[in-house]
Design a protein around this motif. Structure first.
Motif, PDB file in Angstrom:
ATOM      1  N   ASP A 228       0.852  -1.195   0.000  1.00  0.00           N
ATOM      2  CA  ASP A 228       0.000   0.000   0.000  1.00  0.00           C
ATOM      3  C   ASP A 228       0.887   1.245   0.000  1.00  0.00           C
ATOM      4  OD1 ASP A 228       0.958   0.009   2.606  1.00  0.00           O
ATOM      5  OD2 ASP A 228      -0.937   0.672   3.468  1.00  0.00           O
ATOM      6  N   ARG A 229       0.284   2.415  -0.093  1.00  0.00           N
ATOM      7  CA  ARG A 229       1.055   3.663  -0.167  1.00  0.00           C
ATOM      8  C   ARG A 229       1.961   3.851   1.037  1.00  0.00           C
ATOM      9  NH1 ARG A 229      -2.993   8.312  -0.511  1.00  0.00           N
ATOM     10  NH2 ARG A 229      -4.192   6.868   0.769  1.00  0.00           N
ATOM     11  N   ARG A 340      -5.518  -8.332  -4.206  1.00  0.00           N
ATOM     12  CA  ARG A 340      -5.027  -6.966  -4.132  1.00  0.00           C
ATOM     13  C   ARG A 340      -6.135  -5.992  -3.747  1.00  0.00           C
ATOM     14  NH1 ARG A 340      -0.263  -5.049  -5.984  1.00  0.00           N
ATOM     15  NH2 ARG A 340      -0.060  -2.790  -6.054  1.00  0.00           N
ATOM     16  N   TYR A 343      -7.113  -6.457  -0.056  1.00  0.00           N
ATOM     17  CA  TYR A 343      -6.040  -5.961   0.827  1.00  0.00           C
ATOM     18  C   TYR A 343      -6.015  -4.433   0.863  1.00  0.00           C
ATOM     19  CZ  TYR A 343      -1.377  -4.988   2.631  1.00  0.00           C
ATOM     20  OH  TYR A 343      -0.327  -4.490   3.353  1.00  0.00           O
ATOM     21  N   LEU A 344      -5.952  -3.798  -0.292  1.00  0.00           N
ATOM     22  CA  LEU A 344      -5.807  -2.343  -0.335  1.00  0.00           C
ATOM     23  C   LEU A 344      -7.032  -1.622   0.209  1.00  0.00           C
ATOM     24  CD1 LEU A 344      -4.004  -1.832  -3.770  1.00  0.00           C
ATOM     25  CD2 LEU A 344      -3.006  -1.818  -1.474  1.00  0.00           C
ATOM     26  N   ASN A 345      -8.195  -2.241   0.105  1.00  0.00           N
ATOM     27  CA  ASN A 345      -9.409  -1.612   0.612  1.00  0.00           C
ATOM     28  C   ASN A 345      -9.550  -1.733   2.127  1.00  0.00           C
ATOM     29  OD1 ASN A 345     -10.273  -0.715  -1.873  1.00  0.00           O
ATOM     30  ND2 ASN A 345     -11.625  -2.456  -2.247  1.00  0.00           N
ATOM     31  N   GLY A 356      -3.991   2.943   4.109  1.00  0.00           N
ATOM     32  CA  GLY A 356      -5.425   2.694   4.156  1.00  0.00           C
ATOM     33  C   GLY A 356      -6.004   3.035   5.494  1.00  0.00           C
TER      34      GLY A 356
END
Length: 357
Positions: A228-229, A340, A343-345, A356
């Motif tokens: 993630d970011r 993906r 996970y990212l959500n 997130g």
């Protein structure tokens, strides 16, 4: 001309059924596994075979109940972590033998799965909220320590798996990194930007990518873990100051202290976590695994909080590396729009500016 080959195949099948453990160990040697690894498997598998023999069974005929009884027998002699390791050896044996057609199923698969879940849901383990963990991260300022600890918390990797990461295993979509390093060159990462690749075929003592490893990856299958970011930012910051290394493997994480430029070891990471956990009262000398915050605790934290947020045990088990080839799952076949996305959500945020929810 086909008859000799058919005859040889029948002889090979007969040998595999007569001594499946010997067949498996021989194949391990052909696959290049280190002697130390083969010897460890031999000790456990022959002990398992002897246990079955005393009960009037053989490895090719064993069922789930036989495996469960063996695990119960081990618990009378060994710590839970050792029992889990031995069970994983038998699970890997059956998984391989099923793939090559010697046995029809893996009787240890469900037993191992239930053991994993029992360990993950230990009710006596320290309970730390995401908010409290965010405060813990805020006190860590060194780019290496932040990248390592955030990495463990946001991926569920075992400490040895994190230490084993090479630059080729990290596909970062970041010009500052790609202009300085050759990253993400593994073929498995080609269409997956901002992703880690965790290789299951790595054992302590073996030479992989030109370097002898001091830790093993204990995964049941290769795993693609999204970044993630937040974690991506920490990795970019670390790689901007990462010392040069003499290792031909180009490890991601290297020491900035006495072992300057050498790959981090699990013991170095444990010491790093301990130094930050002690001032918060999260680590006490002599404390047990349920009380102390360690790299292994971070794996529990990841499992608990991501599972609670997603309600999807399958995705979490895939990311942890608990999904074996012989367990039916759809996640790896649907990587781009399933694992993906989930996970990212749902991955929790550990800093105030990135990541997130």
């Amino acid at each position: 001309m086909s008859e000799p080959r058919d005859s040889l195949a029948r002889e090979t099948d007969a040998d595999a059924r007569d001594d499946p453990i010997g067949y498996f160990l021989e194949d391990m040697q052909y696959h290049g596994k280190a002697k130390r690894t083969r010897d460890a498997y031999a000790r456990v598998l022959r002990s398992f075979e002897a246990f079955l023999s005393n009960a009037g069974a053989q490895p090719v005929d064993a069922g789930r109940r036989d495996c469960l009884t063996w695990v119960h027998h081990l618990r009378e002699q060994y710590a839970e972590s050792t029992v889990a390791t031995y069970a994983s050896y038998v699970n890997r044996f059956y998984s391989y033998m099923q793939q090559v057609g010697v046995v029809d199923g893996n009787p240890m698969a469900l037993v191992s799965q239930e053991m994993d879940e029992a360990i993950d849901t230990n009710p006596t383990r320290r309970d730390i909220s995401v908010a409290a963990m965010r405060e813990f991260i805020a006190d860590i300022t060194h780019p290496l320590e932040r990248a390592v600890i955030v990495g463990l918390l946001k991926t569920g990797l075992r400490v040895g798996e994190l230490c084993n990461l090479d630059l080729r295993d990290v596909n970062l979509d970041a010009p500052a990194v790609s202009s300085a390093y050759e990253v993400g060159v593994r073929g498995q990462l080609g269409s997956h930007p901002d992703t880690l690749y965790v290789d299951p075929a790595m054992s302590r003592g073996e030479t992989v990518n030109g370097e002898q490893r001091s830790a093993s990856n204990k995964r049941k299958r290769a795993t693609l873990v999204p970044l993630d970011r937040e974690l991506k930012t920490e990795l970019v910051r670390w790689l901007a100051i990462r010392p040069d290394t003499t290792s031909p493997a180009d490890p991601v994480f290297v020491s900035t202290q006495d072992a300057w430029g050498k790959r981090l070891t699990p013991e170095m990471v444990r010491g790093m976590v301990r130094r930050h956990a002690e001032p918060r009262g999260w680590y006490h000398k002599g404390g047990d695994a349920a009380e102390n915050v360690t790299p292994h605790y971070f794996r529990h934290f990841f499992t608990t909080h991501l599972r609670n947020r997603t309600g999807d045990r399958g995705v979490v088990k895939y990311l942890r590396g608990d999904v074996a080839d012989d367990i039916i799952d759809t996640y790896t076949h649907n990587w781009g729009d399933r694992v993906r996305e989930v996970y990212l959500n749902h991955i929790y945020s550990l800093t105030t500016t990135h990541g997130g929810g």
